[in-house]
Design an enzyme around this catalytic site. Structure first.
Site, PDB file in Angstrom:
ATOM      1  N   LYS A  25       3.182  56.899 -31.173  1.00 24.93           N
ATOM      2  CA  LYS A  25       4.164  56.898 -30.069  1.00 24.93           C
ATOM      3  C   LYS A  25       3.829  55.992 -28.841  1.00 24.93           C
ATOM      4  CE  LYS A  25       5.029  61.611 -31.315  1.00 24.93           C
ATOM      5  NZ  LYS A  25       4.011  61.834 -32.202  1.00 24.93           N
TER       6      LYS A  25
ATOM      7  N   ASP B 114       2.214  62.066 -38.740  1.00 28.14           N
ATOM      8  CA  ASP B 114       2.684  61.595 -37.207  1.00 28.14           C
ATOM      9  C   ASP B 114       1.381  61.737 -36.112  1.00 28.14           C
ATOM     10  OD1 ASP B 114       4.934  60.995 -34.957  1.00 28.14           O
ATOM     11  OD2 ASP B 114       3.962  63.158 -34.420  1.00 28.14           O
TER      12      ASP B 114
ATOM     13  N   TYR C  34      -2.640  62.378 -28.214  1.00 26.11           N
ATOM     14  CA  TYR C  34      -3.472  63.549 -28.954  1.00 26.11           C
ATOM     15  C   TYR C  34      -5.058  63.307 -28.884  1.00 26.11           C
ATOM     16  CZ  TYR C  34       1.425  64.498 -30.708  1.00 26.11           C
ATOM     17  OH  TYR C  34       2.593  64.635 -30.962  1.00 26.11           O
TER      18      TYR C  34
END
Length: 322
Positions: free
Chosen positions: A80, A51, A56
């Protein structure tokens, strides 16, 4: 490693998954070689679900993961949407806790067009034309406050949810859901937008914080929505115990949390189990959970958690989970 099948979609994931925030330089910079080393450690241990997110390291995590998985097409990837990146207008040394991130600016966009733009950017960084699971990242008041979230909620309910449905119908994604730190937004979306396949829930279904069990878990069971758990140590305190400087929900732990964690630690130790192991086993044994995320930049830390996951759960400890 054991696998579990998601209920609403034809997708199987390993019961332990690797969370890639740390390879985006969360709190400290690591080299590309270090990132590849911890990813290889996860892969060699049998983890096949990874994930990540544009958040990030402003795309750095996705870039590093994309390079590692380029020759491993069988891996399941989730990323995401909700944040759209663009080339930075000025040098960035730190952003939201990520040190020396990729040089990208960011803005939130939960509309259909924003979601698709973010998705296509992620595909490019991950070197894939399709993504297995797409989470809507940080929708809700926890991140945006009441006023800010009202705008983002309108965008998502107005066109964002429909665009996710379209991406799934056309085969660009296999499943979609929410990646959040709160229960309220999950219930809101499920009631007013429509069903979701999976929710990545951070910190709200842990040995310490079981608030999701009141409404969200029953609603997920009714809808056939799976849960992936992140933040199973509540940002640190369930790993360190109630020590000086312990963190809870990304800040200093308040006294009532320290007191409760001390009680949990004593109960776990009475069964001969470290607190962190008890927290990990709680997540792995919860019937609503399809996968549990482990995130670290250090192979030694990952191996320690993997060993803890394999340990037997004493019957007395299981009573603590009830």
């Amino acid at each position: 490693m054991k696998t579990r099948r998601m209920g609403r979609v034809d997708l199987t994931v390993t019961e332990l998954s690797f969370g890639c925030s740390s390879i985006g330089n969360l709190y400290r910079q690591i080299s590309d070689a270090e990132a590849q080393s911890v990813l290889a450690c996860a892969w060699d241990a049998g983890i096949r679900y990874f994930d990540t997110a544009p958040h990030y390291g402003r795309g750095l995590s996705e870039q590093r993961l994309g390079r590692f998985l380029a020759s491993r097409p069988e891996a399941v990837i989730s990323t995401k949407v909700g944040r759209v990146l663009s080339p930075a207008l000025a040098p960035i040394s730190e952003a939201d806790g990520f040190v020396n991130p990729a040089q990208n600016d960011m803005h939130y966009d939960y509309s259909g067009d924003g979601i698709e733009e973010s998705f296509e950017q992620s595909c490019e960084r991950l070197k894939r034309s399709r993504i297995d699971i797409l989470y809507v990242h940080d929708l809700g008041e926890f991140t945006h406050g009441q006023a800010g979230n009202a705008v983002h909620r309108e965008d998502f309910l107005g066109s964002g949810y429909k665009r996710l449905m379209k991406l799934k119908e056309t085969g660009r994604i296999r499943a979609f859901g929410l990646g959040v730190n709160e229960c309220a937004v999950c219930l809101d979306v499920m009631r007013h937008a429509g069903p979701v396949d999976v929710i990545l829930l951070a910190g709200r279904l842990t040995l310490l914080d079981r608030s999701a069990e009141a409404e969200l878990v029953p609603q997920c069971r009714q809808a056939g929505t799976d849960l992936v758990l992140g933040g199973i140590f509540n940002s640190g305190i369930l790993a360190t115990g109630p020590v000086a400087g312990a963190t809870y929900d990304y800040g200093p732990a308040p006294q009532h949390v320290l007191t409760r964690v001390a009680q949990l630690q004593a109960q776990a130790q009475a069964q001969g189990v470290p607190l962190a192991t008890a927290a990990l086993h709680f997540a792995l044994r919860h019937p609503a959970v399809v996968s549990t995320l482990l995130g670290t930049a250090k192979p030694a830390s990952l191996m320690r958690n993997l060993a803890a996951a394999k340990a037997e759960t004493p019957p007395g400890l299981r009573a603590l989970f009830a």
